[in-house]
Motif scaffolding. Structure first.
Motif, PDB file in Angstrom:
ATOM      1  N   PHE A 373      23.929 -32.416  -2.826  1.00  0.00           N
ATOM      2  CA  PHE A 373      24.958 -33.404  -1.778  1.00  0.00           C
ATOM      3  C   PHE A 373      24.236 -34.822  -1.914  1.00  0.00           C
ATOM      4  CE2 PHE A 373      26.878 -34.607   2.181  1.00  0.00           C
ATOM      5  CZ  PHE A 373      28.221 -34.658   1.930  1.00  0.00           C
ATOM      6  N   ASN A 374      23.746 -35.071  -3.118  1.00  0.00           N
ATOM      7  CA  ASN A 374      23.107 -36.448  -3.223  1.00  0.00           C
ATOM      8  C   ASN A 374      24.077 -37.385  -3.832  1.00  0.00           C
ATOM      9  OD1 ASN A 374      20.367 -35.562  -2.348  1.00  0.00           O
ATOM     10  ND2 ASN A 374      19.926 -34.829  -4.630  1.00  0.00           N
ATOM     11  N   PRO A 375      24.258 -38.386  -2.930  1.00  0.00           N
ATOM     12  CA  PRO A 375      25.020 -39.660  -3.690  1.00  0.00           C
ATOM     13  C   PRO A 375      24.400 -40.287  -4.905  1.00  0.00           C
ATOM     14  CG  PRO A 375      24.317 -40.395  -1.750  1.00  0.00           C
ATOM     15  CD  PRO A 375      23.904 -38.983  -1.774  1.00  0.00           C
ATOM     16  N   GLU A 376      23.136 -40.027  -4.977  1.00  0.00           N
ATOM     17  CA  GLU A 376      22.075 -40.672  -5.792  1.00  0.00           C
ATOM     18  C   GLU A 376      21.001 -40.063  -5.774  1.00  0.00           C
ATOM     19  OE1 GLU A 376      20.093 -44.368  -4.958  1.00  0.00           O
ATOM     20  OE2 GLU A 376      21.637 -44.948  -3.665  1.00  0.00           O
ATOM     21  N   ASP A 377      20.309 -40.187  -6.801  1.00  0.00           N
ATOM     22  CA  ASP A 377      18.833 -39.455  -6.941  1.00  0.00           C
ATOM     23  C   ASP A 377      18.021 -40.145  -5.878  1.00  0.00           C
ATOM     24  OD1 ASP A 377      16.477 -38.199  -7.586  1.00  0.00           O
ATOM     25  OD2 ASP A 377      16.296 -39.049  -9.478  1.00  0.00           O
ATOM     26  N   TYR A 378      17.632 -39.456  -4.750  1.00  0.00           N
ATOM     27  CA  TYR A 378      16.679 -39.966  -3.653  1.00  0.00           C
ATOM     28  C   TYR A 378      15.297 -39.632  -4.251  1.00  0.00           C
ATOM     29  CZ  TYR A 378      20.898 -40.599  -0.898  1.00  0.00           C
ATOM     30  OH  TYR A 378      21.966 -41.155  -0.407  1.00  0.00           O
TER      31      TYR A 378
END
Length: 1022
Positions: A373-378
């Protein structure tokens, strides 16, 4: 089971646990499964069924024989010709019966408990040996049935009856309510009664329908057809289809086996897919298959022997599934990747974070799984919280918020921890790799303030009043104050304590500090309370996390000294921490925990997330378990007993005392958290430390009596009943009772002997002293006697001397006087010129000189002998030549008296004697014979000999010797005149006596006056 080998261990009497059955839970994860692969038990891959005995030992029918597993060790029992075993069943007496390929029989224990296979083939006629394979064994209280396709063999009272299927087949055998059921193709369902197979009323419904399972359903019979699903057969013979939510699954994948679970559900194994669990209404409660973590290959058997675990046997091993556990887990198979860091429920959804990112839970038909559920790579995500109705996400890239629609960065400072304050006006963070700070909200913006000078990684942060309390991963407990000057925020470390590895929990107006061995309260002043003992079921070496679920009731995650992780519920009552008896172990390191709604707890660890539903209790009471001594091995491989068999005490030889005990527990929920403690009475001082080892070796046991005790402990510190075994080590023969008695007797005898020796020694000393005294007295007496003897000898010598002088004076004077007279007469007759008279006088003078010379010879010889200077030189003397030589010399003297001197005797006689002294003896004796013989008489010299002696006799016919004179003849006396007045020397017989003695001879004399005298000389032949 890949990463957690654990089981819930709880007490059913806890007030907050309610009695609910297994129910479908949409948020459930994977069940906990213990998988036993062929590489674990080292036998064939196929296991066909499983049974469990009263000791908790499991038996598996296997390709290679009968597998035996006590929870610790695996053993294989091979049957006739090492054939495969297809079914096992245990009767009410505990006897395990075996069905095999062309073989059937049972297991029996030898005297030491070793299980051996006994064939029953000898009880059937050889014409029935063509039955092929025994596929099932069914037992009732009266009989045992071995089912092959061609025959059914019924064993009762050690006799076997054969039931023939004719042209058809038997295809099942099951026991329901103590009745054995089967199905005969073309006939339908049948049951065994007495010596007959009786058709079951309504059983004809299944005449052409293959049946695999019979199970009880209320007062009906649940019949499972391999291809047609489930049916209910009523007592009146009516049959109805039992419709379930799993019908399609069961018909598609073929029912192979089934059982009833402990809560009354039905577990049906579908041959090619998995296991469906349904309730009595046909509702599908759970599905166990490859998605649940099972090995997806030929599900052959399903069975349940305790309230928690469902056993599933298949073509590649066996699995034990904890279907009644309140625990389930999520790992990579359920979507989570890498190390778990936190979990939270936000707006009804469950979110989890790992070092790979953020995940959201999605529901499946059975259970749930996580999706990225990552909108981007955290990068790495560390923590989750809630602030301003948004989810707060702490990442390596900074703080992120999510409002159920949009992700937004609050700040891009690198973090490793984040926690929201109670009023949501502050965010406490761990900065970068090390350090601590606080985000303060100012005009809807968050500004970061750092705690200067602090460089340790943060483990957890809590708030109490206006103070901030943190615990670092290095064990520093810090109390931080906050002040604002000129609109600038400052953080100051007011107090710090080194508490070691610990965790903190906010409890009302205090902070609870949980350390390895104790706990404290920390109040708003920053002061620690007095330490209190930590109440955990196992000694803690590391405190991982703590989560509060109610006022002063919390879960503590910790690790023991064996690096096994536990999660345990404790509570504090009146300032004292107490255990609740609820705990479970796990193999992963807990990084975070979360108390969810509806009594659900989440534990996040190195390999995923564990979900714990506190509403689901264990239906069996924990704590009522036993520990068993599995086997005892003596020496290298001598088996005393095995399989927990109860044998009489053994006696081991004193010089071979190396033994090994192995032990196990029937605690069905115990795996890694299982501990053992042992105590060998007679050797150990007391119970050992708790250990995970399941074997104990002893060497060099001395002679004596021993009792080995062992007991086990589960995760909540409950201790089992102990098992014990009694044995002896024999004493060596030299330490046996008889030997000790012999030693005591020997010592007593030795003491007695020593006493006697001492007494004898004293007696001997006494006697010796008395002897010495007596000897000294005797010596004195002897000396006295010697003196007296010497006196007598001297007196005798003196008398002898006087007598000798008298003899010499008399006998020597007479010849001298004669010579003087004769010389005077010769002178006179010469003057008168009487020539004839002169010649006569000269003749008389010669005779006088001769006697004088003989006297002097005897006198000198006697004197020499008396001085001890006379040398005796023995030699062999020929008697005849020796005597003849002497006689020839003395014949002239004998002629003067016309005496006939005769010599007679046997030739060859020898005498070993001194020739000179013997010559003196013979000459004196013959001279005396001539002297005292009458004219014209005879003197006989005779000799004889034998192997012992030589004898010489000298006999004359003279005047003889009176009896009163015989004892004196060998003494020194005045000489006696002969028959013609011949004058003797007086020394002759004295010399004879002494010289005969010097030559070891004996002289004897016999005489009769007027008739003559005989001297007998006897010499030994040496």
């Amino acid at each position: 089971m890949s990463f957690i080998k654990s089981a819930l261990l709880c007490l059913t009497f806890l007030p907050f646990l309610i009695n609910v059955s297994l129910a479908q839970s949409s948020e459930k994860g994977l069940p906990f499964i213990d998988y036993y692969a062929p590489s674990d038990y080292r036998a064939g891959s196929f296991n066909f069924n499983v049974i469990r005995d009263s000791l908790g030992i499991y038996y598996f029918s296997n390709d290679d024989g009968v597998l035996v597993y006590n929870g610790v060790d695996w053993n294989l029992i091979k049957i006739t010709k090492e054939k495969s075993v297809f079914w096992l069943q245990q009767d009410t007496q505990g006897v395990i019966y075996v069905g095999s390929d062309g073989e059937f029989g049972y297991l029996t224990a030898s005297a030491n408990g070793k299980l051996n296979y006994v064939s029953l083939m000898d009880k059937i006629d050889s014409k029935y040996h063509d039955f092929g394979t025994v596929w099932e064994v069914a037992c009732s209280s009266k009989e045992v049935v071995f089912r092959s396709k061609k025959y059914i063999f019924r064993l009762r009272d050690e006799q076997v009856k054969v039931f023939h299927a004719g042209d058809q087949e038997f295809d099942v055998a099951f026991t329901v309510r103590d009745t054995i059921y089967t199905r005969q193709v073309g006939e339908g369902l049948m049951y065994l009664k007495g010596d007959e197979l009786i058709p079951k009323k309504g059983g004809e419904y299944f005449t052409n329908m293959k049946v695999n399972v019979f199970l009880p359903y209320e007062d009906k019979l649940l019949v499972a057809s391999r291809y047609n699903g489930l049916f209910l057969l009523d007592q009146d013979g009516s049959v109805e289809v039992f419709k379930t939510e799993a019908d399609d699954f069961l018909k598609t994948y073929k029912i192979y086996h089934g059982c009833i679970t402990y809560d009354g559900y039905y577990a049906m194994a579908a041959y090619t897919k998995g296991v469906a669990i349904i309730d009595k209404n046909g509702k599908l409660v759970d599905m166990l298959d490859e998605n649940s973590g099972l090995i997806d290959f030929q599900y052959l058997f399903v069975g349940m022997f305790d309230p928690n675990n469902l056993w599933i046997a298949n073509g590649v091993g066996t699995s034990k599934v904890k279907i009644q556990s309140p625990l389930s887990y999520f790992d990579e198979r359920r979507g989570l990747k890498d190390v778990g860091t936190d979990v939270i429920r936000y707006k009804g959804n469950v979110y989890a974070t790992t070092l790979r990112g953020l995940y959201k839970m999605e529901l499946m038909e059975f259970g749930a799984h996580f999706v990225p559920f990552n909108p981007e790579d955290y990068n790495e995500v560390f923590s989750l919280g809630e602030i301003d109705d948004k989810m707060l996400i702490g990442t390596q890239k900074g703080l992120v918020t999510y409002d159920n629609k949009i992700f937004e960065f609050l700040d891009t400072e690198r973090l490793h921890y984040a926690e929201v304050s109670k009023d949501e006006s502050e965010i406490f963070v761990g900065l970068g790799e090390v350090g601590m700070g606080v985000y303060y909200k100012d005009n809807d913006q968050f500004e970061l303030t750092r705690l200067e000078g602090f460089t340790e990684p943060i483990k957890k942060i809590e708030q109490i009043g206006d103070k901030i309390v943190f615990i670092s991963k290095y064990g520093t407990l810090g109390v931080v104050s906050h002040r604002v000057t000129s609109n600038t925020h400052y953080l100051k470390l007011e107090e710090s304590y080194e508490v070691g590895n610990a965790s903190i929990i906010a409890c009302g107006d205090k902070i609870l500090v949980v350390c390895r061995e104790k706990w404290y309260y920390l109040d708003n002043s920053g002061e620690l309370s007095k330490p209190q003992p930590l109440a955990l079921s196992n000694p803690a070496s590391k405190i991982l996390q703590a989560v509060l679920i109610a006022d002063e009731k919390m879960w503590i995650s910790y690790q023991n000294h064996q690096r096994i992780n536990y999660n345990e519920l404790v509570e504090i009552n009146n300032g004292t921490m107490e255990t609740t008896g609820i705990a479970f172990g796990s193999s992963f390191h807990v990084n975070a925990s979360f108390a969810d709604k509806d009594s659900v707890l989440w534990f996040v660890g190195d390999e995923g997330v564990v979900r714990y539903d506190q509403k689901i209790p264990v239906t069996g009471e924990v704590g009522q378990f036993k520990c068993h001594i599995g086997e005892m091995i003596w020496g290298k491989d001598s088996l005393i007993f095995e399989n927990g068999f109860n044998v009489d005490p053994v006696e081991l030889p004193y010089d071979q005392t190396d033994i090994r005990f192995s032990f196990f527990t029937d605690e069905v929920n115990a795996n890694e958290e299982r501990n053992f403690q042992y105590y060998l009475v007679g050797r150990d001082d007391g119970w050992s430390e708790w250990t995970h080892e399941t074997k104990k070796d002893y060497t060099g046991l001395s002679a004596g009596e021993y009792i080995f005790h062992v007991r086990s402990k589960n995760a909540v510190n409950q201790i089992s009943e102990a098992d014990a075994y009694h044995f002896y080590v024999n004493r060596p023969w030299y330490r046996s009772k008889f030997a000790v008695i012999a030693y005591v007797a020997g010592i007593l005898v030795l003491i007695y002997v020593l006493f006697r020796i001492r007494t004898a020694s004293l007696e001997q000393a006494k006697q010796k002293l008395e002897y010495l005294v007596s000897k000294r007295t005797a010596e004195v007496e002897e000396q006295k006697r010697d003196l007296e003897t010497q006196r007598l000898i001297l007196q005798n010598a003196n008398d002898t001397k006087n007598q000798l002088f008298s003899i010499i004076g008399h006998d020597l004077r007479s010849p001298l006087n004669s010579l003087q007279g004769l010389t005077d007469l010769i002178q006179h007759y010469q003057e008168e010129e009487e020539t004839q008279m002169v010649d006569e006088m000269v003749e008389h003078m010669a005779e006088s000189v001769k006697r004088l010379r003989h006297l002097l010879d005897n006198l000198l010889t006697w004197a020499l002998n008396q001085s001890g200077n006379f040398k005796v030189n023995p030699e062999l003397i020929k008697v005849d030549y020796f005597l003849n030589e002497i006689i020839s010399i003395l014949k002239e003297s004998a002629k003067t008296k016309n005496i006939d001197l005769k010599l007679t005797g046997a030739s060859g006689c020898l005498i070993n004697a001194d020739k000179n002294s013997l010559s003196t003896v013979i000459r004196n004796l013959i001279n005396n014979a001539i002297k005292f013989s009458n004219e014209n008489s005879e003197i006989d010299v005779n000799y004889s000999c034998d192997h012992e002696k030589t004898t010489i006799l000298i006999s004359d016919q003279g005047v003889g010797i009176p009896k009163d004179k015989l004892d004196e003849i060998f003494e020194l006396t005045h000489s006696t005149y002969g028959t013609n007045n011949e004058k003797g020397t007086g020394l002759g017989l004295v010399l004879v006596s002494e010289f005969v003695a010097l030559n070891d001879g004996v002289i004897d004399v016999t005489s009769e006056p007027g008739k003559g005298t005989t001297f007998t000389l006897t010499f030994p032949n040496k």
